[in-house]
Design a protein around this motif. Structure first.
Motif, short mmCIF file in Angstrom:
data_model
loop_
_atom_site.label_atom_id
_atom_site.label_comp_id
_atom_site.label_asym_id
_atom_site.label_seq_id
_atom_site.Cartn_x
_atom_site.Cartn_y
_atom_site.Cartn_z
N GLU A 47 1.04 -1.23 -0.08
CA GLU A 47 -0.05 0.01 -0.12
C GLU A 47 0.84 1.20 0.08
OE1 GLU A 47 -2.81 -0.18 3.32
OE2 GLU A 47 -3.52 -2.21 2.50
N ASP A 48 2.00 1.20 0.02
CA ASP A 48 3.17 2.17 0.31
C ASP A 48 3.90 2.17 -1.03
OD1 ASP A 48 5.38 3.81 0.67
OD2 ASP A 48 5.61 3.41 2.95
N ILE A 49 3.88 3.26 -1.66
CA ILE A 49 4.49 3.38 -3.28
C ILE A 49 5.97 3.17 -3.06
CG2 ILE A 49 2.55 4.69 -4.03
CD1 ILE A 49 4.24 7.12 -3.77
N GLU A 50 6.52 3.31 -1.75
CA GLU A 50 8.12 3.19 -1.86
C GLU A 50 8.44 1.63 -1.74
OE1 GLU A 50 10.44 5.48 -1.32
OE2 GLU A 50 8.75 7.03 -2.17
N TYR A 51 7.40 0.85 -1.46
CA TYR A 51 7.57 -0.54 -1.38
C TYR A 51 6.86 -1.48 -2.53
CZ TYR A 51 10.05 0.76 2.98
OH TYR A 51 10.99 1.23 3.78
N ASP A 52 7.53 -2.75 -2.64
CA ASP A 52 6.73 -3.53 -3.54
C ASP A 52 5.83 -4.31 -2.97
OD1 ASP A 52 8.17 -2.81 -6.04
OD2 ASP A 52 9.86 -3.39 -4.72
N TYR A 53 6.17 -5.02 -1.97
CA TYR A 53 5.35 -5.89 -1.04
C TYR A 53 4.89 -5.50 0.51
CZ TYR A 53 6.32 -9.04 -5.19
OH TYR A 53 6.72 -9.52 -6.37
N ASP A 54 3.77 -5.98 0.77
CA ASP A 54 3.40 -5.94 2.21
C ASP A 54 3.54 -7.48 2.56
OD1 ASP A 54 3.36 -3.21 2.54
OD2 ASP A 54 1.20 -2.98 2.22
N VAL A 78 3.92 -8.13 10.53
CA VAL A 78 4.08 -7.57 9.04
C VAL A 78 5.27 -6.69 8.84
CG1 VAL A 78 2.53 -5.87 7.81
CG2 VAL A 78 1.57 -7.47 9.43
N MET A 79 5.73 -6.79 7.62
CA MET A 79 6.80 -5.98 6.99
C MET A 79 6.56 -5.69 5.46
SD MET A 79 9.29 -9.20 7.56
CE MET A 79 8.57 -8.95 9.15
N ARG A 80 7.42 -4.89 5.10
CA ARG A 80 7.58 -4.18 3.90
C ARG A 80 8.70 -4.48 3.09
NH1 ARG A 80 3.63 0.77 4.70
NH2 ARG A 80 1.64 -0.50 4.44
N ILE A 81 8.70 -4.88 1.70
CA ILE A 81 9.91 -5.16 1.18
C ILE A 81 10.05 -4.34 -0.10
CG2 ILE A 81 11.20 -6.85 -0.16
CD1 ILE A 81 10.19 -7.56 2.76
N ARG A 82 11.25 -3.73 -0.30
CA ARG A 82 11.59 -3.04 -1.70
C ARG A 82 12.34 -3.79 -2.47
NH1 ARG A 82 14.09 2.55 -0.92
NH2 ARG A 82 12.39 2.20 0.48
N CYS A 83 11.98 -4.04 -3.77
CA CYS A 83 12.89 -5.18 -4.56
C CYS A 83 14.00 -4.45 -5.09
CB CYS A 83 11.89 -5.75 -5.69
SG CYS A 83 10.93 -7.00 -4.84
N GLN A 84 13.83 -3.03 -5.60
CA GLN A 84 14.81 -2.25 -6.33
C GLN A 84 15.68 -1.44 -5.34
OE1 GLN A 84 14.94 -2.92 -9.82
NE2 GLN A 84 13.24 -4.13 -9.30
N PRO A 109 17.43 1.06 -3.30
CA PRO A 109 18.22 0.33 -2.21
C PRO A 109 17.25 -0.79 -1.90
CG PRO A 109 17.61 2.52 -1.24
CD PRO A 109 16.99 2.45 -2.57
N ARG A 110 17.78 -2.01 -1.95
CA ARG A 110 16.97 -3.23 -1.45
C ARG A 110 16.60 -2.97 0.16
NH1 ARG A 110 19.42 -8.28 -1.90
NH2 ARG A 110 21.35 -7.36 -0.87
N THR A 111 15.33 -3.00 0.48
CA THR A 111 15.30 -2.71 1.83
C THR A 111 13.89 -3.70 2.49
OG1 THR A 111 15.48 -0.36 1.16
CG2 THR A 111 14.39 -0.76 3.35
N VAL A 112 14.24 -4.00 3.61
CA VAL A 112 13.17 -4.51 4.50
C VAL A 112 12.76 -3.80 5.48
CG1 VAL A 112 12.46 -6.70 5.69
CG2 VAL A 112 14.06 -6.96 3.86
N LEU A 113 11.39 -3.39 5.76
CA LEU A 113 10.94 -2.51 6.68
C LEU A 113 10.23 -3.36 7.65
CD1 LEU A 113 10.13 0.39 7.93
CD2 LEU A 113 8.23 0.26 6.51
N VAL A 114 10.68 -3.48 8.95
CA VAL A 114 10.06 -4.15 10.00
C VAL A 114 9.82 -3.24 11.11
CG1 VAL A 114 10.31 -6.03 11.60
CG2 VAL A 114 11.58 -5.98 9.48
N GLY A 115 8.48 -3.16 11.42
CA GLY A 115 7.96 -2.00 12.42
C GLY A 115 8.27 -0.78 11.80
#
Length: 121
Positions: free
Chosen positions: A48-55, A78-84, A86-92
Motif C-alpha cells: 500500500e506504500d508506493i516506496e515498497y513492492d510487497y506487504d 508485518v513488514m514491507r519489502i522493496r525489490c529495487q 536500495p533493497r530494503t526490508v521495513l520491520v515496524g
C-alpha cells in the motif's frame, strides 16, 4: 439436490487440498542444541506504500531435533519489502538496507529473495 451434493463435494476436495499445502519456509536457522526455527510467508500483497513492492506477514515455527513443532508463533509480523535499489526490508519502524553483495544466512536477505527473485512467466 444433485448440484448441491456436487458443490459440497467440490468444496471439500478444494478445502482439503488447501490445508494439505504446507507453506515452505524461506529461512531456516539451526541452533547448537539441534533445534531449528523456520520462517514462512503467511500472506503477501502489493504494498500500500508506493516506496515498497510487497506487504508481507511472516510466521515462525520452532522444531525439536526430530522435526516436531514445539512452538508455533501465530502472531502477525508485518513488514514491507522493496525489490529495487536500495533493497530494503521495513520491520515496524526499523528500515534494514540489505548488503551488496548479499549476506548469507540473513533472514531478511532470504525473505527478499523469496519475493523479489521469483521467476516471471
Amino acid at each position: 439436490m444433485g448440484r448441491l451434493c456436487l458443490a459440497v463435494a467440490a468444496f471439500v476436495i478444494v478445502a482439503s487440498g488447501l490445508e494439505a499445502q504446507e507453506r515452505q519456509p524461506f529461512h531456516i536457522a539451526q541452533f547448537p542444541d539441534s533445534r531449528t526455527v523456520s520462517l514462512t510467508i503467511t500472506s503477501a500483497a502489493t504494498s500500500e506504500d508506493i516506496e515498497y513492492d510487497y506487504d508481507v506477514a511472516i510466521g515462525l515455527t520452532e522444531h525439536k531435533t526430530g522435526g516436531e513443532p514445539i512452538f508455533v508463533d501465530n502472531g502477525t509480523h508485518v513488514m514491507r519489502i522493496r525489490c529495487q535499489a536500495p533493497r530494503t526490508v521495513l520491520v515496524g519502524a526499523t528500515v534494514y538496507r540489505l548488503h551488496d553483495p548479499p549476506v548469507m544466512g540473513d533472514w531478511k536477505e532470504d525473505l527478499w529473495k523469496a519475493l523479489c527473485l521469483q521467476p516471471v512467466s
